[in-house]
Write a protein that holds these residues in place. Structure first.
Motif, PDB file in Angstrom:
ATOM      1  N   MET A 150       8.657   7.113  -2.894  1.00 16.02           N
ATOM      2  CA  MET A 150       7.204   7.152  -3.036  1.00 16.02           C
ATOM      3  C   MET A 150       6.719   6.671  -4.398  1.00 16.02           C
ATOM      4  N   VAL A 151       7.627   6.495  -5.342  1.00 18.82           N
ATOM      5  CA  VAL A 151       7.196   6.130  -6.693  1.00 18.82           C
ATOM      6  C   VAL A 151       6.553   4.752  -6.712  1.00 18.82           C
ATOM      7  N   CYS A 152       7.172   3.781  -6.044  1.00 17.37           N
ATOM      8  CA  CYS A 152       6.592   2.434  -6.037  1.00 17.37           C
ATOM      9  C   CYS A 152       5.223   2.436  -5.363  1.00 17.37           C
ATOM     10  N   ARG A 153       5.046   3.276  -4.361  1.00 20.87           N
ATOM     11  CA  ARG A 153       3.746   3.372  -3.686  1.00 20.87           C
ATOM     12  C   ARG A 153       2.717   4.041  -4.584  1.00 20.87           C
ATOM     13  N   ALA A 154       3.165   4.986  -5.396  1.00 23.73           N
ATOM     14  CA  ALA A 154       2.256   5.621  -6.349  1.00 23.73           C
ATOM     15  C   ALA A 154       1.785   4.625  -7.401  1.00 23.73           C
ATOM     16  N   VAL A 155       2.697   3.762  -7.867  1.00 27.96           N
ATOM     17  CA  VAL A 155       2.326   2.724  -8.832  1.00 27.96           C
ATOM     18  C   VAL A 155       1.306   1.777  -8.211  1.00 27.96           C
ATOM     19  N   GLU A 156       1.552   1.390  -6.958  1.00 34.80           N
ATOM     20  CA  GLU A 156       0.612   0.508  -6.265  1.00 34.80           C
ATOM     21  C   GLU A 156      -0.760   1.172  -6.126  1.00 34.80           C
ATOM     22  N   ALA A 157      -0.766   2.452  -5.823  1.00 42.84           N
ATOM     23  CA  ALA A 157      -2.032   3.180  -5.698  1.00 42.84           C
ATOM     24  C   ALA A 157      -2.772   3.215  -7.034  1.00 42.84           C
ATOM     25  N   ALA A 158      -2.035   3.445  -8.116  1.00 40.98           N
ATOM     26  CA  ALA A 158      -2.668   3.506  -9.436  1.00 40.98           C
ATOM     27  C   ALA A 158      -3.256   2.166  -9.834  1.00 40.98           C
ATOM     28  N   GLN A 159      -2.580   1.094  -9.476  1.00 39.11           N
ATOM     29  CA  GLN A 159      -3.110  -0.233  -9.786  1.00 39.11           C
ATOM     30  C   GLN A 159      -4.399  -0.500  -9.011  1.00 39.11           C
ATOM     31  N   ALA A 160      -4.440  -0.057  -7.753  1.00 42.05           N
ATOM     32  CA  ALA A 160      -5.665  -0.214  -6.961  1.00 42.05           C
ATOM     33  C   ALA A 160      -6.797   0.637  -7.546  1.00 42.05           C
ATOM     34  N   LEU A 161      -6.470   1.852  -7.975  1.00 39.49           N
ATOM     35  CA  LEU A 161      -7.487   2.724  -8.566  1.00 39.49           C
ATOM     36  C   LEU A 161      -8.011   2.148  -9.878  1.00 39.49           C
ATOM     37  N   THR A 182       1.271   6.317   2.148  1.00 37.01           N
ATOM     38  CA  THR A 182       0.988   4.920   1.828  1.00 37.01           C
ATOM     39  C   THR A 182       0.221   4.850   0.518  1.00 37.01           C
ATOM     40  N   ALA A 183       0.261   3.682  -0.109  1.00 34.58           N
ATOM     41  CA  ALA A 183      -0.489   3.505  -1.351  1.00 34.58           C
ATOM     42  C   ALA A 183      -1.976   3.739  -1.133  1.00 34.58           C
ATOM     43  N   ASP A 184      -2.488   3.266  -0.004  1.00 37.12           N
ATOM     44  CA  ASP A 184      -3.914   3.446   0.285  1.00 37.12           C
ATOM     45  C   ASP A 184      -4.296   4.921   0.373  1.00 37.12           C
ATOM     46  N   ASN A 185      -3.464   5.709   1.046  1.00 33.33           N
ATOM     47  CA  ASN A 185      -3.799   7.118   1.198  1.00 33.33           C
ATOM     48  C   ASN A 185      -3.592   7.897  -0.090  1.00 33.33           C
ATOM     49  N   ILE A 186      -2.606   7.477  -0.885  1.00 33.51           N
ATOM     50  CA  ILE A 186      -2.436   8.118  -2.194  1.00 33.51           C
ATOM     51  C   ILE A 186      -3.682   7.892  -3.038  1.00 33.51           C
ATOM     52  N   ALA A 187      -4.158   6.652  -3.053  1.00 32.12           N
ATOM     53  CA  ALA A 187      -5.367   6.335  -3.814  1.00 32.12           C
ATOM     54  C   ALA A 187      -6.574   7.107  -3.274  1.00 32.12           C
ATOM     55  N   SER A 211      -6.536   9.954  -1.796  1.00 31.32           N
ATOM     56  CA  SER A 211      -6.388  11.365  -2.150  1.00 31.32           C
ATOM     57  C   SER A 211      -6.832  11.619  -3.582  1.00 31.32           C
ATOM     58  N   VAL A 212      -6.549  10.684  -4.487  1.00 30.90           N
ATOM     59  CA  VAL A 212      -7.020  10.804  -5.857  1.00 30.90           C
ATOM     60  C   VAL A 212      -8.542  10.768  -5.891  1.00 30.90           C
ATOM     61  N   ARG A 213      -9.133   9.820  -5.171  1.00 31.00           N
ATOM     62  CA  ARG A 213     -10.591   9.724  -5.149  1.00 31.00           C
ATOM     63  C   ARG A 213     -11.198  10.991  -4.562  1.00 31.00           C
ATOM     64  N   GLU A 214     -10.566  11.558  -3.546  1.00 38.35           N
ATOM     65  CA  GLU A 214     -11.071  12.790  -2.928  1.00 38.35           C
ATOM     66  C   GLU A 214     -11.100  13.932  -3.939  1.00 38.35           C
ATOM     67  N   LEU A 215     -10.022  14.091  -4.715  1.00 41.06           N
ATOM     68  CA  LEU A 215      -9.987  15.150  -5.711  1.00 41.06           C
ATOM     69  C   LEU A 215     -11.053  14.940  -6.782  1.00 41.06           C
ATOM     70  N   LEU A 216     -11.299  13.675  -7.105  1.00 39.92           N
ATOM     71  CA  LEU A 216     -12.281  13.369  -8.144  1.00 39.92           C
ATOM     72  C   LEU A 216     -13.707  13.309  -7.600  1.00 39.92           C
ATOM     73  N   GLY A 217     -13.858  13.403  -6.289  1.00 40.02           N
ATOM     74  CA  GLY A 217     -15.183  13.328  -5.687  1.00 40.02           C
ATOM     75  C   GLY A 217     -15.801  11.966  -5.771  1.00 40.02           C
ATOM     76  N   ARG A 218     -14.971  10.921  -5.690  1.00 40.41           N
ATOM     77  CA  ARG A 218     -15.494   9.547  -5.789  1.00 40.41           C
ATOM     78  C   ARG A 218     -15.237   8.768  -4.507  1.00 40.41           C
TER      79      ARG A 218
END
Length: 317
Positions: free
Chosen positions: A208-219, A303-308, A310-317
């Protein structure tokens, strides 16, 4: 690290890094032996058997015996690498792991091959999503979940040098080699920051690490700076890295494992005890259906999309 860490597009089977490293170490240290459960092929130990035929012990389909034999060899002064499909190495021989390895503190290196949902098409009996949760509760077993071939090599080298029981979770599902700065090192008990950010933190392990990196780049493209932490060392755990992540106010954990008791559970224990913050645990809910690894990942949101998202959900964005 100020810039995002990209991953190369080529995918690697971490079993290859595991066996190449084990063969290299065995050539230098005749104490190293391999014990397998009729899984020379899937554990990719054919080359080891050719080079060191007297140092590979195939016990057949008898995982409990395999762990016991490994413990006996360790008690005789050998460095025993005990390899088998993660689902059987842990579930079928859990009592032997508990009594012969953890409680007895033997110098056994348990190598869980094809972990997570790599055997997806073979169904629920072959999914290994509870292994980290089980083993991180056992005494002083060191639990490592490498993210890519480089970290797999480093983990096997660390295992050979470490005195005491270890579990290394080795993926067969293709992962990219993560880009790292020159001079990067692997240390048991230390997390690795792969993407800087103070808006939120993504703590991931293994595939999942590579997917987390991809999510962070999208964010980042959306104006959200998400830190990515590779928490390959589950036990011992880098609590300082978790507390630093909690200071962002929002943590998403993601693992190729069950949401109860694994990486997410370990992080939540630290956060709840020392630094409460918003947290979301991504993983598998429990017994899974039959299906390819990619299908299962997509279906359960790893997936990277869902990780991203989930971050937006926590941040309310």
């Amino acid at each position: 690290m100020s810039a995002p860490v990209a991953a190369n597009s080529k995918l690697f089977d971490c079993r290859d890094a595991y066996v190449a490293t084990l063969e290299s170490l065995a050539a230098e240290d005749n104490r190293i032996v391999a014990v397998v459960n009729d899984s020379v092929g899937s554990s990719k130990l054919g080359g080891f058997r050719t080079k060191f035929p007297e140092r590979l012990i195939n016990v057949g389909i008898a995982e409990q015996n395999m762990v016991g034999v490994g413990a006996g060899l360790a008690n005789g002064g050998k460095v025993a690498f005990v390899a088998g499909a993660a689902c059987f190495l842990t579930a079928r021989s859990l009592e032997q792991v508990k009594a012969d390895v953890a409680y007895s503190n033997t110098n056994v290196k348990l190598c869980g091959i094809s972990s997570g949902v790599a055997y997806g098409e073979l169904g629920p009996t072959h999914h290994s999503i509870e292994d980290v949760a089980w083993l991180r509760t056992m005494g002083d077993i060191t639990v490592i979940v490498p993210a890519d071939p480089w970290e797999t090599e480093q983990a096997i080298r660390a295992a050979a040098a470490h005195e005491g029981p270890m579990f290394i979770r080795i993926s067969r599902m293709g992962v990219p080699a993560l880009d790292r700065p020159e001079g990067a090192t692997f240390t048991i008990g230390k997390a690795e920051t792969l993407h800087a950010g103070d808006d939120a933190a993504i703590i991931a392990s293994g595939t999942m690490v590579c997917r987390a990196v991809e999510a962070a780049q999208a964010l980042a493209a959306q104006g959200i700076a998400a830190r990515v932490i590779n928490m390959s060392s589950i036990s011992p755990l880098d609590e300082a890295a978790i507390l630093s992540a909690a200071a962002t106010g929002a943590i998403v954990t993601v693992e190729e494992g069950c949401v109860r008791g694994g990486l997410g559970g370990a992080v939540a224990e630290v956060v709840a005890t020392h630094a409460p913050c918003r947290i979301k645990i991504l993983g598998f809910p429990g017994f899974l259906p039959t299906g390819s690894a990619e299908f299962l990942m997509e279906h359960f949101g790893l997936t990277a999309d869902n990780i991203a998202a989930s971050v937006r959900e926590l941040l309310g964005r």
